[in-house]
Design a protein around this motif. Structure first.
Motif, PDB file in Angstrom:
ATOM      1  N   LEU A 172       0.708  -1.300  -0.043  1.00  0.00           N
ATOM      2  CA  LEU A 172      -0.045  -0.017   0.059  1.00  0.00           C
ATOM      3  C   LEU A 172       0.770   1.309  -0.069  1.00  0.00           C
ATOM      4  CD1 LEU A 172      -2.478  -0.967   2.834  1.00  0.00           C
ATOM      5  CD2 LEU A 172      -2.920  -0.670   0.388  1.00  0.00           C
ATOM      6  N   PRO A 173       0.356   2.447  -0.497  1.00  0.00           N
ATOM      7  CA  PRO A 173       0.916   3.546  -0.242  1.00  0.00           C
ATOM      8  C   PRO A 173       1.017   4.280   0.857  1.00  0.00           C
ATOM      9  CG  PRO A 173      -0.842   3.881  -1.594  1.00  0.00           C
ATOM     10  CD  PRO A 173      -1.011   2.503  -1.302  1.00  0.00           C
ATOM     11  N   ASN A 174       1.596   5.042   1.182  1.00  0.00           N
ATOM     12  CA  ASN A 174       1.811   5.897   2.648  1.00  0.00           C
ATOM     13  C   ASN A 174       2.373   4.961   3.915  1.00  0.00           C
ATOM     14  OD1 ASN A 174       1.168   8.097   1.212  1.00  0.00           O
ATOM     15  ND2 ASN A 174      -0.889   7.891   1.796  1.00  0.00           N
ATOM     16  N   ILE A 175       1.582   3.964   4.291  1.00  0.00           N
ATOM     17  CA  ILE A 175       1.856   3.049   5.092  1.00  0.00           C
ATOM     18  C   ILE A 175       1.257   1.603   4.506  1.00  0.00           C
ATOM     19  CG2 ILE A 175       1.265   2.429   7.514  1.00  0.00           C
ATOM     20  CD1 ILE A 175       0.589   5.207   8.213  1.00  0.00           C
ATOM     21  N   SER A 176       2.511   0.675   4.817  1.00  0.00           N
ATOM     22  CA  SER A 176       2.343  -0.464   4.150  1.00  0.00           C
ATOM     23  C   SER A 176       1.246  -1.440   4.955  1.00  0.00           C
ATOM     24  CB  SER A 176       3.631  -1.216   4.340  1.00  0.00           C
ATOM     25  OG  SER A 176       3.861  -1.838   5.599  1.00  0.00           O
ATOM     26  N   GLY A 177       0.585  -2.348   4.372  1.00  0.00           N
ATOM     27  CA  GLY A 177      -0.179  -3.073   4.824  1.00  0.00           C
ATOM     28  C   GLY A 177       0.514  -4.091   6.033  1.00  0.00           C
ATOM     29  N   VAL A 178       1.675  -4.317   5.959  1.00  0.00           N
ATOM     30  CA  VAL A 178       2.339  -4.952   7.271  1.00  0.00           C
ATOM     31  C   VAL A 178       2.239  -3.940   8.140  1.00  0.00           C
ATOM     32  CG1 VAL A 178       4.358  -5.736   7.842  1.00  0.00           C
ATOM     33  CG2 VAL A 178       3.511  -6.637   5.528  1.00  0.00           C
ATOM     34  N   ALA A 179       2.509  -2.758   8.242  1.00  0.00           N
ATOM     35  CA  ALA A 179       2.548  -1.849   9.110  1.00  0.00           C
ATOM     36  C   ALA A 179       1.000  -1.604   9.796  1.00  0.00           C
ATOM     37  CB  ALA A 179       3.041  -0.413   8.855  1.00  0.00           C
ATOM     38  N   VAL A 180      -0.018  -1.723   8.897  1.00  0.00           N
ATOM     39  CA  VAL A 180      -1.268  -1.480   9.261  1.00  0.00           C
ATOM     40  C   VAL A 180      -1.764  -2.588  10.263  1.00  0.00           C
ATOM     41  CG1 VAL A 180      -3.751  -1.727   8.461  1.00  0.00           C
ATOM     42  CG2 VAL A 180      -2.090  -0.009   7.241  1.00  0.00           C
ATOM     43  N   ILE A 181      -1.426  -3.782   9.890  1.00  0.00           N
ATOM     44  CA  ILE A 181      -1.750  -5.292  10.513  1.00  0.00           C
ATOM     45  C   ILE A 181      -1.106  -5.103  11.842  1.00  0.00           C
ATOM     46  CG2 ILE A 181      -1.333  -7.595  10.619  1.00  0.00           C
ATOM     47  CD1 ILE A 181      -1.227  -7.448   7.422  1.00  0.00           C
ATOM     48  N   SER A 182       0.157  -4.518  12.065  1.00  0.00           N
ATOM     49  CA  SER A 182       0.900  -4.706  13.140  1.00  0.00           C
ATOM     50  C   SER A 182       0.450  -3.544  14.345  1.00  0.00           C
ATOM     51  CB  SER A 182       2.289  -4.092  12.934  1.00  0.00           C
ATOM     52  OG  SER A 182       3.163  -4.088  14.122  1.00  0.00           O
ATOM     53  N   ILE A 183      -0.033  -2.356  13.694  1.00  0.00           N
ATOM     54  CA  ILE A 183      -0.719  -1.415  14.611  1.00  0.00           C
ATOM     55  C   ILE A 183      -2.283  -1.970  14.824  1.00  0.00           C
ATOM     56  CG2 ILE A 183      -1.714   1.050  14.216  1.00  0.00           C
ATOM     57  CD1 ILE A 183       0.603   1.770  12.366  1.00  0.00           C
ATOM     58  N   VAL A 184      -3.005  -2.477  14.201  1.00  0.00           N
ATOM     59  CA  VAL A 184      -4.385  -2.850  14.340  1.00  0.00           C
ATOM     60  C   VAL A 184      -3.975  -3.900  15.494  1.00  0.00           C
ATOM     61  CG1 VAL A 184      -6.041  -4.429  13.591  1.00  0.00           C
ATOM     62  CG2 VAL A 184      -5.348  -2.589  12.437  1.00  0.00           C
ATOM     63  N   LYS A 185      -3.032  -4.874  15.524  1.00  0.00           N
ATOM     64  CA  LYS A 185      -2.983  -6.147  16.416  1.00  0.00           C
ATOM     65  C   LYS A 185      -2.620  -5.542  17.631  1.00  0.00           C
ATOM     66  CE  LYS A 185      -4.560  -9.458  14.372  1.00  0.00           C
ATOM     67  NZ  LYS A 185      -5.877 -10.112  14.983  1.00  0.00           N
ATOM     68  N   ASN A 186      -1.871  -4.288  17.707  1.00  0.00           N
ATOM     69  CA  ASN A 186      -1.264  -3.729  18.800  1.00  0.00           C
ATOM     70  C   ASN A 186      -2.232  -2.968  19.603  1.00  0.00           C
ATOM     71  OD1 ASN A 186       1.207  -4.715  19.074  1.00  0.00           O
ATOM     72  ND2 ASN A 186       2.096  -3.069  17.832  1.00  0.00           N
ATOM     73  N   ARG A 187      -3.247  -2.249  18.882  1.00  0.00           N
ATOM     74  CA  ARG A 187      -4.253  -1.316  19.323  1.00  0.00           C
ATOM     75  C   ARG A 187      -5.604  -1.997  19.572  1.00  0.00           C
ATOM     76  NH1 ARG A 187      -4.344   3.684  15.873  1.00  0.00           N
ATOM     77  NH2 ARG A 187      -6.058   4.206  17.267  1.00  0.00           N
ATOM     78  N   PHE A 188      -5.742  -3.160  18.674  1.00  0.00           N
ATOM     79  CA  PHE A 188      -6.973  -3.788  18.833  1.00  0.00           C
ATOM     80  C   PHE A 188      -6.822  -5.283  18.780  1.00  0.00           C
ATOM     81  CE2 PHE A 188      -7.589   0.240  16.615  1.00  0.00           C
ATOM     82  CZ  PHE A 188      -8.258   1.109  17.359  1.00  0.00           C
ATOM     83  N   PRO A 189      -6.265  -5.841  19.800  1.00  0.00           N
ATOM     84  CA  PRO A 189      -5.975  -7.071  19.523  1.00  0.00           C
ATOM     85  C   PRO A 189      -6.839  -8.190  19.337  1.00  0.00           C
ATOM     86  CG  PRO A 189      -5.559  -6.495  22.040  1.00  0.00           C
ATOM     87  CD  PRO A 189      -5.986  -5.108  20.935  1.00  0.00           C
ATOM     88  N   HIS A 190      -8.187  -7.781  19.695  1.00  0.00           N
ATOM     89  CA  HIS A 190      -9.253  -8.924  19.282  1.00  0.00           C
ATOM     90  C   HIS A 190     -10.017  -8.645  17.826  1.00  0.00           C
ATOM     91  CE1 HIS A 190      -8.846 -10.323  23.287  1.00  0.00           C
ATOM     92  NE2 HIS A 190      -9.178  -9.222  23.989  1.00  0.00           N
ATOM     93  N   THR A 191      -9.453  -7.825  17.053  1.00  0.00           N
ATOM     94  CA  THR A 191      -9.931  -7.641  15.887  1.00  0.00           C
ATOM     95  C   THR A 191      -9.159  -8.346  14.938  1.00  0.00           C
ATOM     96  OG1 THR A 191     -10.545  -5.188  16.471  1.00  0.00           O
ATOM     97  CG2 THR A 191     -10.470  -5.919  13.722  1.00  0.00           C
ATOM     98  N   PRO A 192      -9.959  -9.445  14.191  1.00  0.00           N
ATOM     99  CA  PRO A 192      -9.289 -10.190  13.237  1.00  0.00           C
ATOM    100  C   PRO A 192      -8.644  -9.436  11.973  1.00  0.00           C
ATOM    101  CG  PRO A 192     -11.647 -10.799  13.232  1.00  0.00           C
ATOM    102  CD  PRO A 192     -11.128  -9.846  14.455  1.00  0.00           C
ATOM    103  N   VAL A 193      -7.491  -9.902  11.329  1.00  0.00           N
ATOM    104  CA  VAL A 193      -7.211  -9.275  10.036  1.00  0.00           C
ATOM    105  C   VAL A 193      -6.877 -10.239   8.992  1.00  0.00           C
ATOM    106  CG1 VAL A 193      -5.318  -7.767   9.126  1.00  0.00           C
ATOM    107  CG2 VAL A 193      -5.943  -7.170  11.525  1.00  0.00           C
ATOM    108  N   ILE A 194      -7.391 -10.047   8.127  1.00  0.00           N
ATOM    109  CA  ILE A 194      -7.017 -10.803   6.570  1.00  0.00           C
ATOM    110  C   ILE A 194      -6.103 -10.019   5.939  1.00  0.00           C
ATOM    111  CG2 ILE A 194      -8.055 -12.027   4.666  1.00  0.00           C
ATOM    112  CD1 ILE A 194     -10.538 -12.523   6.257  1.00  0.00           C
ATOM    113  N   ALA A 195      -4.927 -10.546   5.498  1.00  0.00           N
ATOM    114  CA  ALA A 195      -4.175  -9.903   4.547  1.00  0.00           C
ATOM    115  C   ALA A 195      -4.151 -10.424   3.235  1.00  0.00           C
ATOM    116  CB  ALA A 195      -2.793 -10.039   5.141  1.00  0.00           C
ATOM    117  N   ILE A 196      -4.257  -9.485   2.027  1.00  0.00           N
ATOM    118  CA  ILE A 196      -4.361 -10.066   0.855  1.00  0.00           C
ATOM    119  C   ILE A 196      -3.246  -9.514  -0.008  1.00  0.00           C
ATOM    120  CG2 ILE A 196      -6.908 -10.459   0.865  1.00  0.00           C
ATOM    121  CD1 ILE A 196      -7.092  -7.566  -0.382  1.00  0.00           C
TER     122      ILE A 196
END
Length: 128
Positions: free
Chosen positions: A60-84
């Motif tokens: 992704l532009p600006n912030i990578s999907g990997v960084a998004v996943i890491s931030i989501v999991k740190n801030r919202f640990p119970h929110t599932p994430v699917i990476a495509i």
């Protein structure tokens, strides 16, 4: 009656983003979308009801999907994430390291993505 979930979809491909948003909206889910990682993170901050699931592309532009996943999991640990991803094994390893619940390679079938999404949401809700 099927349950409606709040889903955030992040992808820089307008075609993929539109297809996913249309599909999940037609399945009666509330869908939010972002064309880059930064806008996706802004939605995570501003949506007070939160999300039942995040689907994000890895590249992704600006912030990578990997960084998004890491931030989501740190801030919202119970929110599932699917990476495509359409990039093969290396981004998959990064997504797993960032703690994506599932990594799906493009192209995938929408019903397969939906089944995976609903299973992840149900599992996450059972743990709460």
């Amino acid at each position: 009656m099927d349950t409606s979930y709040r889903i955030l979809i992040i992808d820089d491909s307008e075609e993929i983003l539109n297809a996913l948003c249309t599909y999940f909206t037609q399945k009666n889910h509330t869908v939010f979308s972002a064309g880059n990682g930064l806008d996706g993170l802004k939605l995570l901050d501003t949506e007070s009801k939160g999300f039942d699931l995040v689907i994000t592309d890895l590249v992704l532009p600006n912030i990578s999907g990997v960084a998004v996943i890491s931030i989501v999991k740190n801030r919202f640990p119970h929110t599932p994430v699917i990476a495509i991803t359409g990039w093969g094994e290396h981004p998959e390893a990064l997504a797993k390291e960032a703690r994506a619940d599932v990594v799906m390679e493009k192209p995938f079938k929408l019903p397969e993505l939906e089944k995976t999404a609903l299973n992840l949401i149900a599992s996450a809700q059972a743990k709460r």
